[in-house]
Design an enzyme around this catalytic site. Structure first.
Site, PDB file in Angstrom:
ATOM      1  N   GLU A 229     101.715  44.253  17.361  1.00  0.00           N
ATOM      2  CA  GLU A 229     100.922  43.427  16.440  1.00  0.00           C
ATOM      3  C   GLU A 229      99.951  42.657  17.316  1.00  0.00           C
ATOM      4  OE1 GLU A 229     101.046  43.328  13.252  1.00  0.00           O
ATOM      5  OE2 GLU A 229     102.986  44.159  12.690  1.00  0.00           O
ATOM      6  N   CYS A 263      95.683  35.729  14.090  1.00  0.00           N
ATOM      7  CA  CYS A 263      95.228  37.107  14.337  1.00  0.00           C
ATOM      8  C   CYS A 263      94.372  37.577  13.177  1.00  0.00           C
ATOM      9  CB  CYS A 263      96.438  38.011  14.528  1.00  0.00           C
ATOM     10  SG  CYS A 263      97.643  37.869  13.224  1.00  0.00           S
TER      11      CYS A 263
END
Ligand code: NAP
Length: 455
Positions: A229, A263
């Site tokens: 991720e 993110c």
């Protein structure tokens, strides 16, 4: 990097921790392995009780947990409380739904025989985690894996050691046996060696491309399954007919939440030419009203970045962007304010030749682009090494759905920035990584999908 708490509001060191020796790490792996052999045999009710208890402790001690986040990485206190809430929700969600996701799957082979897939635990999963959501990032891999019957070793980011410690205590207080959740204060250079240990059966990373590529190559060498991720540079696409006030509210939230250190933050604003000036003016107005200050103070709306080095990095990236021709609409530099602060910034005129064009801005900086039409918006959105999330703003939902299908990312939201929920799968493509966390997709990442066949 040594494990220390440095308050980014004051840049004062508060507490430091000694990293584990190789021998101590080996003992922790031994303990995790012993625990796994017992934990894998527990029933769902036993695992569920631990998750439920963890959720209830988090809710009961929300203030304490949230304060540590704000102290160590500077998140606004109200956002830190929100993070504790969502962490508790995720524990609850997997307590209630994991059994259903993990149920055996009956197959119908052509030969008419009996066959099915059992979802069995793998063993010890090593998790390398970032500081930007010090609890939420952990629960994504912890609630899922513990419900599967796996156990986890967690190497948290070195700037949030107190959050790391608090989470380990939380799991023990919730009734997880020793070894089910193990906090590892280890240097990142030690991770490769840990991955080589044959008892480590999977590796989950959330972090930068650099960390991801280093850990993924090590996991590959050792033939271990991994999920990555990683970073993102999400597009925030505004079409001509968008509700500009509502979209501006989402733009602020999408970019400024967690001081821009998400993110899936909205990092590249891609706006139709016909409404670009109007929309930009609204954003500038909002940016000018931000109040810089102590993240513990509830009236603050612009807190510090997570560390002095994070503030330096984003200021340097912004400076380079300007040197290569970007125009500053507002902000553009570090303010005259002690602590790890950066001005809320909007940059325009970022050409493809500008090194900033392909970079992830992990802080309060908007890259603002104007485009003539939908086709140009899609092309620009996809012209990125990243492929994490993105969002589209319009009243025409059918049109947005068609555009969403053409965006090359793992997640696209319509009329809201990409965000997370316990029951939605999360993850990206391209340099944003591979694999998913959360939902059924996430829980099945680290299981042995074992086929059983009866002749
Ligand atoms: P980072 O520097 O990569 O750190 C993340 C974790 O990786 C930390 O625990 C860090 O340890 C460790 N690490 C760093 N280099 C390593 C290496 N070579 N080998 C093993 N471990 C290593 O990332 P960050 O700056 O903290 O976090 C920001 C990045 O994470 C951004 O790119 C952001 O977009 C991404 N992110 C992605 C998601 C997602 O779900 N896709 C979510 C959140 C953040 P130390 O602290 O000891 O260096």
């Amino acid at each position: 990097m040594a494990y220390k708490t440095v308050n980014p509001f004051t840049n004062k060191e508060i507490k430091s921790y000694v990293s584990l020796t190789e021998r101590e790490v080996a003992e922790k792996i031994d303990q995790a392995e012993v625990c796994f052999e017992k934990w894998r045999k527990t029933d769902f009710a036993t695992r569920r009780a631990v998750m439920k208890k963890a959720a209830s402790i988090l809710r009961e001690k929300k203030g304490e947990f949230a304060r540590l986040v704000t102290l160590e990485m500077g998140k606004l206190i109200s956002e830190a409380e929100g993070e504790v809430d969502v962490t508790a929700e995720i524990f609850d969600y997997y307590a209630e739904n994991a059994e259903k996701f993990l149920a055996a799957e009956v197959l119908k082979p052509k030969d008419g025989k009996q066959a099915w897939i059992e979802n069995e635990p793998l063993g010890i999963i090593l998790c390398v985690e970032p500081w930007n959501f010090p609890y939420y990032q952990l629960v994504r891999v912890v609630a899922t894996n513990l419900m599967v019957g796996n156990v986890v070793l967690v190497k948290h980011a070195s700037i949030v050691p107190q959050c790391a410690e608090a989470f380990e205590k939380l799991m023990l207080n919730a009734g997880a046996p020793e070894g089910a959740y193990t906090n590892l204060y280890v240097d990142s250079s030690h991770i490769g060696k840990i991955i080589e240990d044959s008892r480590i059966r999977g590796v989950a990373v959330t972090g930068s491309e650099k960390a991801g590529s280093s850990v993924a190559s090590k996991a590959g060498e050792s033939l271990k399954k991994s999920t990555m991720e990683l970073g993102g540079s999400d597009a925030f696409i505004v079409l001509e007919d968008a509700d500009l006030d509502q979209t501006c509210m989402w733009g602020m939230w999408g970019r400024m939440n967690n001081t821009g250190q998400c993110c899936v933050a909205s990092k590249r604003f891609i706006v139709m030419d016909s409404i670009a000036d109007q929309f930009l003016n609204k954003l500038v107005e909002k940016f000018s009203s931000l109040k810089m200050g102590d993240p513990m103070d509830r009236s603050t709306t612009l807190g510090p970045l997570s560390s002095e080095s994070a503030a330096k990095d984003i200021a340097e990236l912004t400076k380079k962007a300007i040197e290569h021709g970007a125009n500053v609409v507002i902000g553009g530099k570090r303010p005259e304010h002690p602590g790890a602060f950066m001005e809320a910034t909007i940059l325009t005129n970022i050409t493809k030749e500008n090194p900033a064009y392909y970079r992830e801005f992990f802080g309060p900086v908007i890259l603002f682009f104007r485009v003539p039409d939908e086709e140009a918006a899609i092309k620009l959105a996809n012209d990125s090494p990243f492929g994490l999330g993105g969002s589209i703003y319009t009243k025409d939902i059918e049109r947005a759905k068609k555009i969403a299908k053409q965006i090359d990312t793992g997640m696209v939201f319509i009329n809201k920035p990409t965000w997370t929920a316990p029951d939605l799968p999360f993850g990206g493509t391209k340099h944003s990584g591979y694999g998913r966390e959360l939902a059924k997709e996430g829980i099945l990442e680290f299981v042995n999908r074992k086929l059983i066949y009866v002749n």
